[in-house]
Design a protein around this motif. Structure first.
Motif, mmCIF file in Angstrom:
data_model
loop_
_atom_site.group_PDB
_atom_site.id
_atom_site.type_symbol
_atom_site.label_atom_id
_atom_site.label_comp_id
_atom_site.label_asym_id
_atom_site.label_seq_id
_atom_site.Cartn_x
_atom_site.Cartn_y
_atom_site.Cartn_z
ATOM 1 N N THR A 304 88.343 -38.275 -37.049
ATOM 2 C CA THR A 304 89.346 -39.304 -37.320
ATOM 3 C C THR A 304 88.753 -40.701 -37.191
ATOM 4 O O THR A 304 88.040 -41.001 -36.242
ATOM 5 N N ASP A 305 89.038 -41.520 -38.191
ATOM 6 C CA ASP A 305 88.665 -42.933 -38.123
ATOM 7 C C ASP A 305 89.792 -43.646 -37.375
ATOM 8 O O ASP A 305 90.903 -43.799 -37.886
ATOM 9 N N ARG A 306 89.512 -44.098 -36.169
ATOM 10 C CA ARG A 306 90.560 -44.585 -35.285
ATOM 11 C C ARG A 306 90.883 -46.062 -35.480
ATOM 12 O O ARG A 306 91.800 -46.590 -34.836
ATOM 13 N N ARG A 307 90.150 -46.737 -36.358
ATOM 14 C CA ARG A 307 90.475 -48.137 -36.626
ATOM 15 C C ARG A 307 91.906 -48.253 -37.143
ATOM 16 O O ARG A 307 92.285 -47.538 -38.062
ATOM 17 N N GLY A 340 89.680 -38.989 -41.500
ATOM 18 C CA GLY A 340 88.470 -39.801 -41.494
ATOM 19 C C GLY A 340 87.622 -39.601 -42.738
ATOM 20 O O GLY A 340 86.406 -39.825 -42.708
ATOM 21 N N ARG A 345 87.912 -44.128 -44.924
ATOM 22 C CA ARG A 345 86.861 -45.029 -44.422
ATOM 23 C C ARG A 345 86.782 -46.296 -45.267
ATOM 24 O O ARG A 345 86.677 -47.414 -44.747
ATOM 25 N N LYS A 348 89.878 -48.515 -44.704
ATOM 26 C CA LYS A 348 89.820 -49.242 -43.430
ATOM 27 C C LYS A 348 88.714 -50.289 -43.423
ATOM 28 O O LYS A 348 88.842 -51.326 -42.755
ATOM 29 N N ASP A 349 87.657 -50.066 -44.178
ATOM 30 C CA ASP A 349 86.647 -51.123 -44.350
ATOM 31 C C ASP A 349 87.286 -52.357 -44.982
ATOM 32 O O ASP A 349 87.043 -53.492 -44.552
#
Length: 381
Positions: A304-307, A340, A345, A348-349
């Motif tokens: 998981t991408d937590r951002r 994620g 990704r 979120k970037d």
């Protein structure tokens, strides 16, 4: 385009995610159509109609035929157009622009033919002859695409978007996973589409408005990429030739026998304010992403991408509590914002970079999104 024909493809999500065409685009098309004294508004055809986003703009015509090779797309469109005033005006047919005879389109029967975001898939060696066959005298065709999106207030992020969508590394970019050459034709803003005169043999004697005699003349390329388009687009310069489809001494020199195409540059008109959640829906609709996951199914299981995740989940809960909340939580779950994978990704970037620039990047915050449009217009002479 094969992705859209798959039974697993969600046409409803595709429809909700895609930008809708502005009225100004159709004003431009209808203005071109009306220039002919023979112009009529009886029958219009929408090739590659999808879920019908462009079809609804053809309301001035008495009858509309919406054509698409995907039954999933047509099924969604039929539901959309099942009530008056559309019910008795719009017919649907599963087919392609390369063979309209197979669905009963007669010679010289069509007043206007359009293709929105499908022209880059055409076999022009077949579509140009069909266009000449079905159009009435004075009838016209408009074929257009929209290309890579940009964030209107953050042009500095365009290289990041281009790297994601057009990069060459198959593990870190979707570029290699688009179907070619169709996607390449789209990225090149239809400049790779051959002129009718290069495909069609002469059918009449050359004339002032049809110098090749191929039957399709008054060719125009209209770009809605800004009056001064980005140099990276490599578009031809504007011309000041009259709208007659041939070269004059005031236009760039062309080899003998090659008709001049009028080139027009216009401001960007395909604009849409989107929440970051909306933008994620759009990113999930890309055919290349579906192809990417086929090749790299393990990417779906990335950590998981937590951002932004904690704030995103809070925003979802608040949306549930609103009496008239507009969040479709089943669709949100399908978007996988707690995952994620490559799309998350990249998404979120973008949000991170916008936040660093002082912009709003919350899940339900709004960001301006825009798309360049390239269009080819042609008339039956």
């Amino acid at each position: 385009m094969a992705t859209f024909a798959q039974t697993t493809f969600n046409a409803t999500i595709y429809s909700s995610a895609r930008p809708t065409y502005p009225g100004k685009l159709f004003e431009r098309i209808f203005d071109y159509h009306r220039r002919s004294p023979d112009a009529k508004f009886s029958l219009a055809i929408d090739l590659g109609c999808g879920t019908g986003q462009a079809t609804r703009h053809l309301a001035p015509f008495s009858r509309i035929l919406a054509v698409d090779p995907s039954e999933a797309m047509l099924s969604t469109a039929r539901t959309t157009f099942s009530a008056p005033p559309w019910k008795d005006k719009v017919d649907f047919a599963q087919g392609s622009g390369e063979d309209l005879a197979s669905i009963g389109v007669e010679d010289s029967s069509v007043d206007l033919m359009i293709a929105a975001q499908s022209a880059h898939w055409f076999d022009w060696n077949k579509v140009w002859p069909e266009t000449r066959r079905v159009l009435k005298k004075g009838g016209c065709a408009a074929f257009w695409i929209y290309s890579e999106f940009a964030l209107s207030s953050y042009p500095s992020l365009s290289p990041l978007i281009t790297q994601y969508a057009q990069g060459t590394d198959p593990k870190t970019s979707l570029g290699p996973h688009f179907e070619r050459p169709g996607r390449t034709i789209l990225e090149n803003h239809l400049l790779d589409v051959p002129l009718p005169s290069s495909v069609l043999p002469p059918s009449t004697s050359p004339s002032h408005s049809d110098p090749t005699g191929c039957g399709l003349g008054d060719v125009e390329r209209a770009f809605f990429t800004g009056t001064t388009p980005p140099p990276s687009f490599n578009l031809p310069p504007s011309t000041i030739a009259p709208r007659l489809g041939f070269a004059t001494r005031n236009t760039p020199h062309l080899p003998s026998g090659v008709p001049q195409v009028k080139v027009e540059h216009n401001p960007v008109i395909l604009l849409k304010p989107m929440t970051w959640l909306d933008l994620m829906t759009y990113l999930r609709s890309w055919s290349a992403l579906h192809n990417y996951f086929k090749k790299y199914p393990e990417d779906r299981e990335k950590e998981t991408d937590r951002r932004f995740l904690e704030d995103d989940l809070k925003a979802l809960e608040q949306g549930k509590e609103k009496e008239n909340g507009k969040l479709d939580h089943a669709a949100v779950e399908e978007l996988g914002i707690d995952k994620g994978d490559i799309a998350i990704r990249f998404w979120k970037d973008l949000r991170e970079r916008v936040s660093e620039a002082g912009g709003k990047s919350g899940l339900l915050d709004v960001v301006g999104v825009e798309w360049p449009i390239a269009m080819i217009l042609v008339r039956r002479m």
